[in-house]
Design a protein around this motif. Structure first.
Motif, PDB file in Angstrom:
ATOM      1  N   ASP A   1       0.852  -1.191   0.000  1.00 19.82           N
ATOM      2  CA  ASP A   1       0.000   0.000   0.000  1.00 19.82           C
ATOM      3  C   ASP A   1       0.896   1.253   0.000  1.00 19.82           C
ATOM      4  O   ASP A   1       1.695   1.465   0.909  1.00 19.82           O
ATOM      5  CB  ASP A   1      -0.898  -0.015   1.242  1.00 19.82           C
ATOM      6  N   SER A   2       0.720   2.082  -1.033  1.00 26.26           N
ATOM      7  CA  SER A   2       1.586   3.254  -1.197  1.00 26.26           C
ATOM      8  C   SER A   2       1.181   4.401  -0.287  1.00 26.26           C
ATOM      9  O   SER A   2       1.963   5.336  -0.070  1.00 26.26           O
ATOM     10  CB  SER A   2       1.533   3.736  -2.654  1.00 26.26           C
ATOM     11  N   GLY A   3      -0.045   4.382   0.217  1.00 25.56           N
ATOM     12  CA  GLY A   3      -0.540   5.495   1.012  1.00 25.56           C
ATOM     13  C   GLY A   3      -1.290   6.523   0.189  1.00 25.56           C
ATOM     14  O   GLY A   3      -1.877   7.455   0.741  1.00 25.56           O
ATOM     15  N   VAL A   4      -1.308   6.345  -1.134  1.00 27.23           N
ATOM     16  CA  VAL A   4      -2.054   7.232  -2.025  1.00 27.23           C
ATOM     17  C   VAL A   4      -3.403   6.564  -2.313  1.00 27.23           C
ATOM     18  O   VAL A   4      -3.438   5.385  -2.674  1.00 27.23           O
ATOM     19  CB  VAL A   4      -1.295   7.461  -3.353  1.00 27.23           C
ATOM     20  N   THR A   5      -4.480   7.301  -2.145  1.00 27.48           N
ATOM     21  CA  THR A   5      -5.797   6.727  -2.410  1.00 27.48           C
ATOM     22  C   THR A   5      -6.446   7.427  -3.597  1.00 27.48           C
ATOM     23  O   THR A   5      -6.252   8.636  -3.805  1.00 27.48           O
ATOM     24  CB  THR A   5      -6.718   6.830  -1.183  1.00 27.48           C
ATOM     25  N   GLN A   6      -7.185   6.631  -4.358  1.00 32.71           N
ATOM     26  CA  GLN A   6      -7.905   7.154  -5.514  1.00 32.71           C
ATOM     27  C   GLN A   6      -9.328   6.619  -5.492  1.00 32.71           C
ATOM     28  O   GLN A   6      -9.542   5.444  -5.194  1.00 32.71           O
ATOM     29  CB  GLN A   6      -7.243   6.715  -6.828  1.00 32.71           C
ATOM     30  N   THR A   7     -10.256   7.487  -5.825  1.00 33.76           N
ATOM     31  CA  THR A   7     -11.642   7.063  -5.962  1.00 33.76           C
ATOM     32  C   THR A   7     -12.240   7.688  -7.211  1.00 33.76           C
ATOM     33  O   THR A   7     -11.843   8.786  -7.626  1.00 33.76           O
ATOM     34  CB  THR A   7     -12.485   7.497  -4.739  1.00 33.76           C
ATOM     35  N   PRO A  25      -3.169  12.362  -1.618  1.00 28.29           N
ATOM     36  CA  PRO A  25      -1.751  11.985  -1.582  1.00 28.29           C
ATOM     37  C   PRO A  25      -1.367  11.372  -0.240  1.00 28.29           C
ATOM     38  O   PRO A  25      -2.152  11.385   0.712  1.00 28.29           O
ATOM     39  CB  PRO A  25      -1.037  13.327  -1.784  1.00 28.29           C
ATOM     40  N   ARG A  26      -0.164  10.837  -0.175  1.00 26.73           N
ATOM     41  CA  ARG A  26       0.376  10.348   1.086  1.00 26.73           C
ATOM     42  C   ARG A  26       0.454  11.512   2.066  1.00 26.73           C
ATOM     43  O   ARG A  26       0.673  12.667   1.667  1.00 26.73           O
ATOM     44  CB  ARG A  26       1.787   9.791   0.903  1.00 26.73           C
ATOM     45  N   SER A  27       0.303  11.191   3.342  1.00 27.10           N
ATOM     46  CA  SER A  27       0.379  12.216   4.356  1.00 27.10           C
ATOM     47  C   SER A  27       1.720  12.940   4.271  1.00 27.10           C
ATOM     48  O   SER A  27       2.789  12.313   4.264  1.00 27.10           O
ATOM     49  CB  SER A  27       0.218  11.555   5.734  1.00 27.10           C
ATOM     50  N   GLY A  28       1.673  14.268   4.173  1.00 28.57           N
ATOM     51  CA  GLY A  28       2.899  15.053   4.119  1.00 28.57           C
ATOM     52  C   GLY A  28       3.408  15.359   2.727  1.00 28.57           C
ATOM     53  O   GLY A  28       4.259  16.249   2.557  1.00 28.57           O
ATOM     54  N   ASP A  29       2.918  14.639   1.721  1.00 28.15           N
ATOM     55  CA  ASP A  29       3.373  14.904   0.347  1.00 28.15           C
ATOM     56  C   ASP A  29       2.669  16.136  -0.213  1.00 28.15           C
ATOM     57  O   ASP A  29       1.456  16.266  -0.127  1.00 28.15           O
ATOM     58  CB  ASP A  29       3.096  13.703  -0.559  1.00 28.15           C
ATOM     59  N   LEU A  30       3.444  17.037  -0.794  1.00 27.77           N
ATOM     60  CA  LEU A  30       2.893  18.279  -1.307  1.00 27.77           C
ATOM     61  C   LEU A  30       2.578  18.225  -2.800  1.00 27.77           C
ATOM     62  O   LEU A  30       1.865  19.080  -3.312  1.00 27.77           O
ATOM     63  CB  LEU A  30       3.888  19.417  -1.062  1.00 27.77           C
ATOM     64  N   PHE A  69      -6.393  21.072  -4.007  1.00 25.10           N
ATOM     65  CA  PHE A  69      -7.094  21.863  -3.004  1.00 25.10           C
ATOM     66  C   PHE A  69      -6.186  22.153  -1.806  1.00 25.10           C
ATOM     67  O   PHE A  69      -5.126  21.538  -1.661  1.00 25.10           O
ATOM     68  CB  PHE A  69      -8.345  21.110  -2.581  1.00 25.10           C
ATOM     69  N   PRO A  70      -6.618  23.085  -0.932  1.00 22.27           N
ATOM     70  CA  PRO A  70      -5.780  23.423   0.236  1.00 22.27           C
ATOM     71  C   PRO A  70      -5.441  22.233   1.125  1.00 22.27           C
ATOM     72  O   PRO A  70      -4.388  22.233   1.762  1.00 22.27           O
ATOM     73  CB  PRO A  70      -6.640  24.444   0.984  1.00 22.27           C
ATOM     74  N   ASP A  71      -6.315  21.227   1.171  1.00 16.85           N
ATOM     75  CA  ASP A  71      -5.973  20.048   1.976  1.00 16.85           C
ATOM     76  C   ASP A  71      -5.082  19.073   1.204  1.00 16.85           C
ATOM     77  O   ASP A  71      -4.789  17.980   1.678  1.00 16.85           O
ATOM     78  CB  ASP A  71      -7.231  19.333   2.470  1.00 16.85           C
ATOM     79  N   LEU A  72      -4.647  19.471   0.027  1.00 16.22           N
ATOM     80  CA  LEU A  72      -3.694  18.783  -0.856  1.00 16.22           C
ATOM     81  C   LEU A  72      -4.295  17.646  -1.673  1.00 16.22           C
ATOM     82  O   LEU A  72      -3.588  17.096  -2.520  1.00 16.22           O
ATOM     83  CB  LEU A  72      -2.471  18.268  -0.078  1.00 16.22           C
ATOM     84  N   HIS A  73      -5.576  17.324  -1.481  1.00 15.15           N
ATOM     85  CA  HIS A  73      -6.138  16.327  -2.374  1.00 15.15           C
ATOM     86  C   HIS A  73      -6.310  16.965  -3.753  1.00 15.15           C
ATOM     87  O   HIS A  73      -6.319  18.200  -3.894  1.00 15.15           O
ATOM     88  CB  HIS A  73      -7.448  15.744  -1.833  1.00 15.15           C
ATOM     89  N   SER A  93       2.053  10.769  -5.776  1.00 13.93           N
ATOM     90  CA  SER A  93       2.447  11.902  -4.959  1.00 13.93           C
ATOM     91  C   SER A  93       3.916  11.801  -4.571  1.00 13.93           C
ATOM     92  O   SER A  93       4.504  10.720  -4.614  1.00 13.93           O
ATOM     93  CB  SER A  93       1.573  12.010  -3.705  1.00 13.93           C
ATOM     94  N   SER A  94       4.491  12.923  -4.253  1.00 13.47           N
ATOM     95  CA  SER A  94       5.868  12.950  -3.763  1.00 13.47           C
ATOM     96  C   SER A  94       5.999  14.106  -2.789  1.00 13.47           C
ATOM     97  O   SER A  94       5.224  15.053  -2.814  1.00 13.47           O
ATOM     98  CB  SER A  94       6.871  13.085  -4.914  1.00 13.47           C
ATOM     99  N   ALA A  95       7.046  14.007  -1.970  1.00 10.94           N
ATOM    100  CA  ALA A  95       7.188  14.966  -0.882  1.00 10.94           C
ATOM    101  C   ALA A  95       7.581  16.350  -1.383  1.00 10.94           C
ATOM    102  O   ALA A  95       7.001  17.352  -1.012  1.00 10.94           O
ATOM    103  CB  ALA A  95       8.211  14.450   0.130  1.00 10.94           C
ATOM    104  N   LEU A  96       8.596  16.405  -2.215  1.00 13.24           N
ATOM    105  CA  LEU A  96       9.166  17.693  -2.608  1.00 13.24           C
ATOM    106  C   LEU A  96       8.936  17.997  -4.075  1.00 13.24           C
ATOM    107  O   LEU A  96       9.523  18.902  -4.614  1.00 13.24           O
ATOM    108  CB  LEU A  96      10.671  17.695  -2.324  1.00 13.24           C
ATOM    109  N   GLY A  97       8.080  17.215  -4.716  1.00 12.64           N
ATOM    110  CA  GLY A  97       7.877  17.448  -6.138  1.00 12.64           C
ATOM    111  C   GLY A  97       8.984  16.909  -6.989  1.00 12.64           C
ATOM    112  O   GLY A  97       9.119  17.256  -8.150  1.00 12.64           O
TER     113      GLY A  97
END
Lengths: 113, 110
Positions: A1-7, A25-30, A69-73, A93-97
């Motif tokens: 599980d990558s931590g990225v969810t899609q629906t 995205p994964r928690s913390g990934d911008l 969006f502001p919550d990064l989704h 997703s990735s942390a630093l782009g």
């Protein structure tokens, strides 16, 4: 599980319709990336967002749009759908782009009838 | 135009070593990535090279020669679970698009 969810996981719709695909995205990934994968075109980069701003653009059709969006989704909107839009759509997703640390979600399989 | 070339299929024997090559023709170069994708699954990041040389991560290594516009993925001690498609990808600049190769399907024989 990558931590990225899609629906959703699967989507069946008709030509001419409009759909929205969602990615968390994964928690913390911008940074969020969207890709399209079809049998004849392979994996195609569509667009990247970093902390709410568009960062890079690939061969994304004008009928397609995305936002983060502001919550990064992020959401990918596909409109005036054509048969050829049937494909797997991945979000990553990735942390630093940085491209070297992308984590992919499970994908949304879109079928346009 | 921008393009990445990699073999469409490679076959190797379990326990052996296999090399998957990738040559690129792009207007810029920021880095070369490798991904693994099993049938029905999502791509998984394997390796990244921005500078010339070899990067090693366990059984997987990746090499880059920017002067030759060439890289390869080396898989050692092959296992049946390594049967998958492998994609190389190039980002042309930091804020530019990413180009993928069409993928190499790796078949592993027992």
């Amino acid at each position: 599980d990558s931590g990225v969810t899609q629906t959703p996981k699967h989507l069946i719709t008709a030509t001419g319709q409009r759909v929205t695909l969602r990615c968390s995205p994964r928690s913390g990934d911008l940074s969020v990336y969207w890709y399209q994968q079809s049998l004849d075109q392979g994996l195609q980069f569509l667009i990247q967002y970093y902390n709410g701003e568009e960062r890079a653009k690939g061969n994304i059709l004008e009928r397609f749009s995305a936002q983060q969006f502001p919550d990064l989704h992020s959401e990918l909107n596909l409109s005036s759908l054509e048969l050829g839009d049937s494909a797997l759509y991945f979000c990553a997703s990735s942390a630093l782009g940085l491209v070297e640390t992308q984590y992919f979600g499970p994908g949304t399989r879109l079928l346009v009838l | 135009g921008q393009s990445l070339e990699q073999p469409s299929e490679v076959t190797a024997v379990e326990g052996a070593i296999v090399q998957i090559n990738c040559t690129y023709q792009t207007s810029g170069f920021y880095g070369l990535s490798w991904y693994q994708q099993h049938d029905g699954g999502a791509p998984t990041f394997l390796s990244y090279n921005a500078l010339d040389g070899l990067e090693e991560t366990g059984r997987f290594s990746s090499f880059l020669s920017r002067s030759d516009s060439y890289g390869y993925l080396l898989l050692q001690e092959l296992q049946m679970k390594d049967s998958a498609s492998y994609f190389c990808a190039v980002r042309m600049n930091r804020d530019d698009k990413i180009i993928f190769g069409k993928g190499t399907r790796l078949h592993i024989l027992p």
